[in-house]
Design a protein around this motif. Structure first.
Motif, short mmCIF file in Angstrom:
data_model
loop_
_atom_site.label_atom_id
_atom_site.label_comp_id
_atom_site.label_asym_id
_atom_site.label_seq_id
_atom_site.Cartn_x
_atom_site.Cartn_y
_atom_site.Cartn_z
N PRO A 118 0.81 -1.23 0.00
CA PRO A 118 0.00 0.00 0.00
C PRO A 118 0.84 1.27 0.00
O PRO A 118 0.86 2.02 0.97
CB PRO A 118 -0.82 -0.14 1.29
CG PRO A 118 0.07 -0.91 2.21
CD PRO A 118 0.82 -1.88 1.33
N GLN A 119 1.50 1.53 -1.10
CA GLN A 119 2.32 2.72 -1.23
C GLN A 119 2.62 2.93 -2.71
O GLN A 119 2.62 1.96 -3.50
CB GLN A 119 3.63 2.57 -0.44
CG GLN A 119 4.21 3.86 0.07
CD GLN A 119 5.18 3.63 1.22
OE1 GLN A 119 5.19 2.58 1.85
NE2 GLN A 119 6.01 4.62 1.53
N THR A 120 2.90 4.16 -3.12
CA THR A 120 3.31 4.42 -4.49
C THR A 120 4.70 3.84 -4.71
O THR A 120 5.64 4.21 -4.01
CB THR A 120 3.30 5.92 -4.80
OG1 THR A 120 1.98 6.43 -4.67
CG2 THR A 120 3.79 6.19 -6.20
N ILE A 121 4.83 2.97 -5.69
CA ILE A 121 6.10 2.31 -5.96
C ILE A 121 6.35 2.34 -7.46
O ILE A 121 5.50 1.92 -8.25
CB ILE A 121 6.10 0.85 -5.46
CG1 ILE A 121 5.90 0.81 -3.94
CG2 ILE A 121 7.41 0.15 -5.84
CD1 ILE A 121 5.65 -0.58 -3.40
N ASN A 122 7.50 2.87 -7.86
CA ASN A 122 7.93 2.83 -9.24
C ASN A 122 9.04 1.79 -9.39
O ASN A 122 9.97 1.76 -8.57
CB ASN A 122 8.46 4.19 -9.70
CG ASN A 122 7.39 5.26 -9.67
OD1 ASN A 122 7.41 6.15 -8.81
ND2 ASN A 122 6.45 5.22 -10.59
#
Length: 806
Positions: A118-122
């Motif tokens: 649950p986090q923005t990950i690139n």
């Protein structure tokens, strides 16, 4: 007196013939292998077992769900994905796809894949790095929006990989396989499997720091099966590069792997700038496919390069905002260094990773790393003051002189010798209590880092004086008559004056961190879960400045206890979708930057409270078309209190009590749009502001180094992929909005727009030829950003690559 001169290496013997790991070989986008397979129980159980045999060696954090009825699985991009018993449609086993949602995070504290984190990950996948012929961490991260590169200023002038994420410093937030890499050097990518950027505060997982996020590199390690590959690249600016990768299975449970690199190049569009480096990374894995797996890795990289501090920012008379001098006609090739400038680094890291399946519910991990870093650094840090600006704009080029040392209080040359050790013991437990499913993660993280620097001083003709080291803004010269570089202790009266300490010969820093972390994710119903976690750290750091022109020694210390919590809510209506909310905090003590700060503590700053950051994020991730295409979207608000400021002139740190925030939207799409057509695209919109400050004029101003808009796009299409006349072509865009260079918003760099392209052809089953073009429009962009300077990016360049894979 000692003589420090540039060391030009002979052309490195470039080797070919080696191997990528099985999944890395499959990941070559130009060797598409598409297989249609029925989702049948027996066939996928075999695939599941084979995948885990090598995946466990690669990823120490593969989470297992609580025991339940056997279910078939499908293997997508070499990662096993559970399938519901009623799934009977065809699935695709592809090695060239760009869908990053099933990429593992690569560390035990984050055992889920990108889709279920649950986090923005690139993620920069292996396929993308191969298509772009990525050669460094910096090049890989150009595919991630919201990241800017910078170099610390003030006395000491740190270089190496210095990144900002969402406008906040991340120079101490670079990890390899979940362990912190304390080194200050420019990282080559020859040993990378993929790179992940976890956006936002993550101190509960990584420890202190991570205000804007963390960069985690997943490395190549030994796996079951044999593979051999190598490549040779050559092109513009005398670029020569060779890599090899060999993996050999010794027996049913043991394998060895070795990757290597030799690289030398000049820089298109920059005079006198070059890099000569080589590296080697062997690994051995025992117990592959068994309950106990142990992997031992070693990395060595040596690099001799010329540091590039770019061109000065100047302001036209009567104007209030400055731009790089190249915007006013200065040649983009101009380099303002001297013959003494050099960045010579050597890195050695030894890592051991142990994984033990205690029982079907509990897995234990122990990761240990020791690192040694040596670096000699000398760079010119030019500045064009008012006299220089007035002379240039009035047409008096002869009097337009830049000062290569005075404006920023340095930097002076120094020898840096560091070592570090870190051990993370952790456990992951999956179990049920009645109708509730649980996943608990806990452990202990202990690390120590030591930094020792010896400072050197410049002098003119052996005389004590204040003569400035100047050169022409229009036509600079690297030769400075009369400029001398002293040996250890020589010209002590010319050492840089350290704020609060004086002119010191030696600087020593060390820090010890002991952290304890725990988290639990509980599924209240199968489609809804709550995760809560907390980490406590005791950070104890010391700093001293001794000997030199002043006799008294300065010895300082700081000890702080920090607590960083996180809470996440996750709704997964099916196995392809997650909607989440995440709240997290992070802490950054002042003494955190032991190896990459010229002055981590001062007599006043040792009593400062740490920076505190908070993240609020709402997002959705969606896997579509049987895993071929992944979409993500998130909105966030990131707040930072008690911001610490570094004076670019003196290098001293002060407590600004500033409050800053960045809020915005991030979007991404990755995967296969149509058969043989792959794409990976990202976009970020930021609204970064200073919301409170003792400097009233800065309130409401945009945070430095944080562009409002940034985007990346890369796409490839393969024509007749399994025929002798196959061809793959593609390209993409990297775009970054205008970025301010200081808190007062009085200097900026214009927007960046770079077009790149690739065309490749497979020769039989094993050979591949590719041609990459970079910055095809030859646009004047800027890569590394400083408070008073900016470095022009590479001009138009072409690079051919011939690779062999077995």
């Amino acid at each position: 007196m000692i003589s420090r001169v540039r060391r030009h290496a002979h052309t490195v013997s470039l080797v070919a013939g080696a191997a990528l790991a099985c999944h890395a070989v499959d990941a070559q986008a130009d060797q598409t292998e598409t297989v249609h397979a029925k989702a049948r129980h027996v066939r996928h159980r075999a695939a599941h077992k084979a995948s885990h045999a090598q995946h466990d060696a690669k990823q120490p954090a593969a989470a297992r769900p609580a025991p339940k009825a056997p279910a078939p699985a499908r293997v997508v991009d070499d990662h096993t994905i559970e399938a519901s018993p009623d799934e009977a449609e065809d699935v695709l086993a592809r090695g060239d796809r760009m869908d990053i949602l099933h990429s593992p995070m690569g560390l035990s504290r984050m055992p889920q894949d990108v889709l279920h984190t649950p986090q923005t990950i690139n993620v920069v996948p292996q396929a993308l790095m191969q298509q772009q012929n990525v050669k460094s961490l910096d090049e890989a991260l150009r595919n991630v929006p919201g990241i800017t590169a910078s170099v610390g200023e003030g006395e000491g002038g740190m270089a190496g990989d210095q990144f900002l994420i969402r406008g906040f410093q991340a120079q101490n937030d670079i990890y390899e396989d979940g362990l912190r890499d304390f080194g200050v050097y420019t990282r080559d990518s020859f040993d990378y499997d993929h790179v992940s950027v976890i956006k936002g505060p993550s101190s509960e997982v990584f420890g202190n720091g991570t205000t804007g996020g963390a960069i985690n590199i997943t490395t190549k390690v030994a796996h079951l099966g044999d593979s051999y590959s190598g490549s040779f690249s050559g092109g513009s600016a005398d670029y020569y590069r060779g890599t090899f990768d060999i993996n050999k299975q010794i027996n049913d449970t043991t394998a060895v792997r070795i990757a290597g690199m030799g690289n030398e190049n000049n820089e298109v569009g920059r005079d006198d700038v070059y890099s000569h480096r080589w590296g080697i990374a062997p690994s051995i894995a025992f117990g592959l496919g068994k309950r106990t797996t142990f992997t031992l890795e070693y990395l060595h990289q040596s690099d001799n390069r010329i540091p590039d501090y770019g061109v000065p920012v100047i302001t036209r008379p009567g104007a209030t905002v400055g731009e790089p001098a190249t915007a006013y006609g200065i040649n983009r090739n101009n380099w303002y260094g001297t013959t003494y400038d050099q960045d010579d680094s050597s890195v050695d890291m030894l890592t051991g990773r142990l994984k033990f399946d205690l029982n079907p519910h509990i897995t234990l991990y122990d990761d240990l790393r020791g690192g040694m870093y040596s670096r000699y650094f000398s760079a010119s840090q030019e500045g064009c003051g008012t006299t220089c600006e007035d002379a240039y704009f009035s047409g008096d080029d002869a009097d337009a002189l830049v000062d290569r040392r005075g404006p920023k209080g340095g930097p002076q040359p120094y020898q840096q010798n560091d070592w570090s050790v870190q051990n993370v013991f952790s456990g992951v437990a999956n179990f049920n209590t009645g109708p509730l499913r649980h996943q608990m993660i806990g452990g202990v993280d202990v690390e120590h880092v030591y930094d020792r620097r010896t400072n050197y001083a410049y002098n003119f003709n052996g005389q004590n004086g204040t003569r400035e080291d100047e050169t022409s803004l229009v036509s600079p010269s690297s030769v400075q008559p009369g400029l001398l570089l002293g040996g250890v202790g020589q010209y002590a009266y010319d050492l840089t004056n350290i704020s609060g300490a004086g002119q010191k010969l030696y600087k020593t820093g060390d820090a010890t961190d002991v952290g304890v972390f725990f988290s639990e994710q509980m599924w209240i119903i199968p489609s809804f879960s709550i995760r809560g976690g907390v980490r406590w750290d005791n950070w104890n750091s010391h700093y001293s400045a001794t000997e030199g022109a002043t006799s008294s020694a300065t010895r300082l210390g700081q000890q702080q206890n920090t607590v960083n919590p996180t809470v996440s809510l996750m709704y997964t209506p099916d196995k392809t979708t997650m909607i989440y909310f995440n709240w997290a905090e992070s802490t950054t003590p002042l003494g955190l930057y032991v190896t990459n700060s010229s002055e981590p503590l001062s007599s006043t700053s040792q009593n400062y409270s740490p920076e505190r950051s908070r993240l609020y994020e709402l997002g959705v991730k969606r896997d579509m078309f049987n895993g071929r295409l992944g979409l993500t979207a998130s909105i966030f608000r990131l707040e930072k209190d008690n911001s610490l400021l570094t004076d670019p002139t003196t290098g001293s740190v002060t407590s600004s009590s500033d409050q800053q925030r960045n809020q915005g939207v991030e979007l991404s799409a990755s995967g296969e749009i149509l058969r043989n057509w792959n794409v990976i695209a990202t976009y970020a919109y930021y609204d970064p502001k200073t919301t409170s400050s003792l400097t009233k004029a800065d309130i409401g101003k945009q945070i430095a180094f944080a562009p409002r808009n940034s985007a990346t796009f890369w796409s490839t299409y393969s024509i007749a992929p399994h025929t002798p006349w196959n061809v793959t072509f593609g390209g993409g865009l990297t775009w970054r909005d205008r970025a301010w260079l200081n808190a007062a918003n009085t200097a900026y760099v214009p927007h960046t727009m770079e077009w790149d392209a690739v065309i490749s052809h497979n020769i039989g089953k094993h050979w591949r030829f590719a041609l990459n073009g970079y910055n095809l429009a030859n646009r004047l962009n800027y890569s590394n950003l400083f408070s008073g300077r900016a470095t022009p990016s590479t001009g138009r360049a072409f690079l051919g690559n011939l690779s062999l894979t077995y």
